[in-house]
Design a protein around this motif. Structure first.
Motif, PDB file in Angstrom:
ATOM      1  N   PRO A 129     -10.146   5.354  -4.497  1.00 30.99           N
ATOM      2  CA  PRO A 129      -9.989   4.484  -3.318  1.00 30.99           C
ATOM      3  C   PRO A 129     -10.119   3.003  -3.638  1.00 30.99           C
ATOM      4  CG  PRO A 129     -12.104   5.634  -3.279  1.00 30.99           C
ATOM      5  CD  PRO A 129     -11.304   6.246  -4.384  1.00 30.99           C
ATOM      6  N   THR A 130     -10.766   2.639  -4.747  1.00 31.14           N
ATOM      7  CA  THR A 130     -10.923   1.224  -5.077  1.00 31.14           C
ATOM      8  C   THR A 130      -9.608   0.578  -5.510  1.00 31.14           C
ATOM      9  OG1 THR A 130     -11.492   1.741  -7.380  1.00 31.14           O
ATOM     10  CG2 THR A 130     -13.303   1.629  -5.790  1.00 31.14           C
ATOM     11  N   LEU A 131      -8.588   1.394  -5.774  1.00 28.22           N
ATOM     12  CA  LEU A 131      -7.308   0.864  -6.234  1.00 28.22           C
ATOM     13  C   LEU A 131      -6.258   0.809  -5.131  1.00 28.22           C
ATOM     14  CD1 LEU A 131      -7.007   2.736  -9.656  1.00 28.22           C
ATOM     15  CD2 LEU A 131      -8.001   0.490  -9.205  1.00 28.22           C
ATOM     16  N   ASP A 132      -6.620   1.181  -3.913  1.00 29.32           N
ATOM     17  CA  ASP A 132      -5.625   1.266  -2.837  1.00 29.32           C
ATOM     18  C   ASP A 132      -4.871  -0.030  -2.638  1.00 29.32           C
ATOM     19  OD1 ASP A 132      -6.168   3.890  -2.390  1.00 29.32           O
ATOM     20  OD2 ASP A 132      -7.478   3.566  -0.667  1.00 29.32           O
ATOM     21  N   GLY A 133      -5.545  -1.154  -2.750  1.00 30.45           N
ATOM     22  CA  GLY A 133      -4.883  -2.431  -2.496  1.00 30.45           C
ATOM     23  C   GLY A 133      -3.898  -2.841  -3.562  1.00 30.45           C
ATOM     24  N   LEU A 134      -3.871  -2.122  -4.694  1.00 30.10           N
ATOM     25  CA  LEU A 134      -2.998  -2.490  -5.805  1.00 30.10           C
ATOM     26  C   LEU A 134      -1.800  -1.560  -5.954  1.00 30.10           C
ATOM     27  CD1 LEU A 134      -5.763  -3.233  -8.452  1.00 30.10           C
ATOM     28  CD2 LEU A 134      -4.536  -4.888  -7.048  1.00 30.10           C
ATOM     29  N   LEU A 135      -1.697  -0.550  -5.091  1.00 35.45           N
ATOM     30  CA  LEU A 135      -0.670   0.471  -5.255  1.00 35.45           C
ATOM     31  C   LEU A 135       0.512   0.208  -4.353  1.00 35.45           C
ATOM     32  CD1 LEU A 135      -3.029   3.574  -5.332  1.00 35.45           C
ATOM     33  CD2 LEU A 135      -2.101   2.307  -7.263  1.00 35.45           C
ATOM     34  N   GLN A 136       1.698   0.589  -4.838  1.00 37.14           N
ATOM     35  CA  GLN A 136       2.891   0.441  -4.029  1.00 37.14           C
ATOM     36  C   GLN A 136       3.992   1.337  -4.574  1.00 37.14           C
ATOM     37  OE1 GLN A 136       4.121  -3.659  -4.314  1.00 37.14           O
ATOM     38  NE2 GLN A 136       5.115  -3.384  -6.277  1.00 37.14           N
TER      39      GLN A 136
END
Length: 390
Positions: free
Chosen positions: A372-379
């Motif tokens: 969940p700590t990587l959610d802002g970096l995924l696309q």
């Protein structure tokens, strides 16, 4: 702009006499010229329920080769890229990123820039080659490819590139001097020295030989004047399929006796079945500690990756299966899994040959993670590309 692109593509297909192949068919010439024109629409999706971002790229490549004599060859290759769209508009540093050149000599220029567009031209190959008997020496910006495996290349210390940058098939070059001595038809020794934009030198030697029906190679040198680098690689066959691998060890010169070293290794196996299904598997290990910002580098700025840290840390597994469904349609599905970051990357591709030298491709790159700590970096990125070659 789309009308201009279509006009160029139609002209390319209608007048094939300008192609390199046509020149060769008539009679050997001292000068050859070819290239391509591509139009690619990209959609970036961070959250399917939020705003999507788009950008468009028209990419033109021109390749010029002049055989001055039997011993001397000159090459000049450049690419012109026009970007426009929301990503360009929302990223103030986008124009600077497009113009970035990692070479000793800056050969990338933004011709026009605006709030939502940038036109760049860059020379990524310009070299002079001299060959005499068993010796070959090349001066200038060139591609020095020492790698064996497909996705990750620990032995490629001169030209690190990202697997996700699929639109740059030629891959970056280096401002270098390269000397090769061919000891036999299947073995050679070479030395290369490269200078980068920070005026740092990378110098290494490589020896390649064939034994037991395998190509083996060993390299040693200094990477960016900061690390001792040692490497090994091989390429051969097992069970009718290709079996390749390579590894490199980097030890900082200033901390030669401590544990700050970096070890990279990749191993690959590929096999083509009788029904033309192509299967490819590759594993990669990176001992270099990375952080979540590397995900941004992978997706937005692959040019910032380097030979000591070409991908996420830890173990990585790659798989790809492709199949020519018809003579005109090729389908493939690739995936990457990184257990350390609980990262999954899915890459489906469809390529349709519209006519000779004109292809339409639909490609997606979806980055997903259970962390969940990587959610802002995924696309997820979706690409629609039309490519015409001449």
């Amino acid at each position: 702009m789309l009308n201009i692109l279509l006009f160029v593509l139609i002209a390319v297909c209608k007048y094939p006499s300008f192609s390199q192949d046509s020149v060769v068919e008539k009679k050997p010439q001292s000068i050859s010229f070819n290239g391509c024109v591509k139009d690619m629409q990209t959609v970036y999706i961070h959250n399917i329920y939020q705003d999507w971002l788009t950008t468009n790229l028209i990419h033109n490549r021109l390749n010029f080769n002049w055989n001055i004599s039997k011993s001397i060859t000159f090459c000049l290759e450049e690419r012109n890229r026009l970007y426009w769209g929301e990503v360009t508009q929302l990223s103030p540093q986008y124009a600077n990123y497009i113009a970035a050149d990692n070479g000793f000599v800056n050969m990338s220029w933004n011709i026009f820039t605006g709030k939502s567009y940038v036109l760049n031209t860059a020379i990524d190959r310009v070299w002079l080659d001299f060959t005499k008997n068993k010796f070959q020496i090349t001066f200038g910006r060139q591609r020095i490819n020492w790698s064996q495996t497909y996705v990750w290349n620990p032995n490629d210390i001169f030209n690190t590139y990202s697997y996700f940058d699929f639109d740059y098939e030629e891959k970056p070059g280096s401002d270098a001097v390269r000397l090769q001595y061919f000891t036999s038809p299947s073995s050679k020794a070479e030395i290369a020295v490269k200078a980068d934009k920070n005026e740092k030198l990378t110098a290494a030697g490589l020896y390649r030989l064939n034994h037991w029906k395998y190509d083996f190679q060993a390299l040693a040198g200094i990477y960016t004047q900061s690390d001792l680098v040692l490497g090994l690689g091989w390429a051969g066959q097992i069970g009718g399929g290709g079996f390749k691998g390579e590894m490199s060890y980097f030890q900082p010169l200033k901390h030669f006796c401590d544990t700050t070293s970096v070890f990279l290794a990749s191993i690959e196996y590929d096999y083509t079945f009788r029904n033309s299904i192509f299967l490819q598997l590759e594993g990669f290990y990176n001992s270099n500690s990375a952080n979540a910002s590397n995900l941004i580098l992978l997706q937005v700025n692959p040019g910032l990756l380097n030979a000591k840290n070409p991908f996420l840390d830890g173990f990585n597994i790659f798989g790809n299966i492709s199949y020519p469904a018809t003579p005109l349609i090729n389908l493939s599905l690739a995936g990457i899994y990184n257990p350390s970051n609980r990262m999954v990357i899915i890459i489906p591709t469809l390529t349709y040959s519209l006519m000779n030298n004109l292809d339409l491709s639909l490609i997606a790159q979806s980055f997903q993670s259970y962390n969940p700590t990587l959610d802002g970096l995924l696309q997820t990125s979706i690409f629609i590309r039309l490519k015409g070659s001449f």
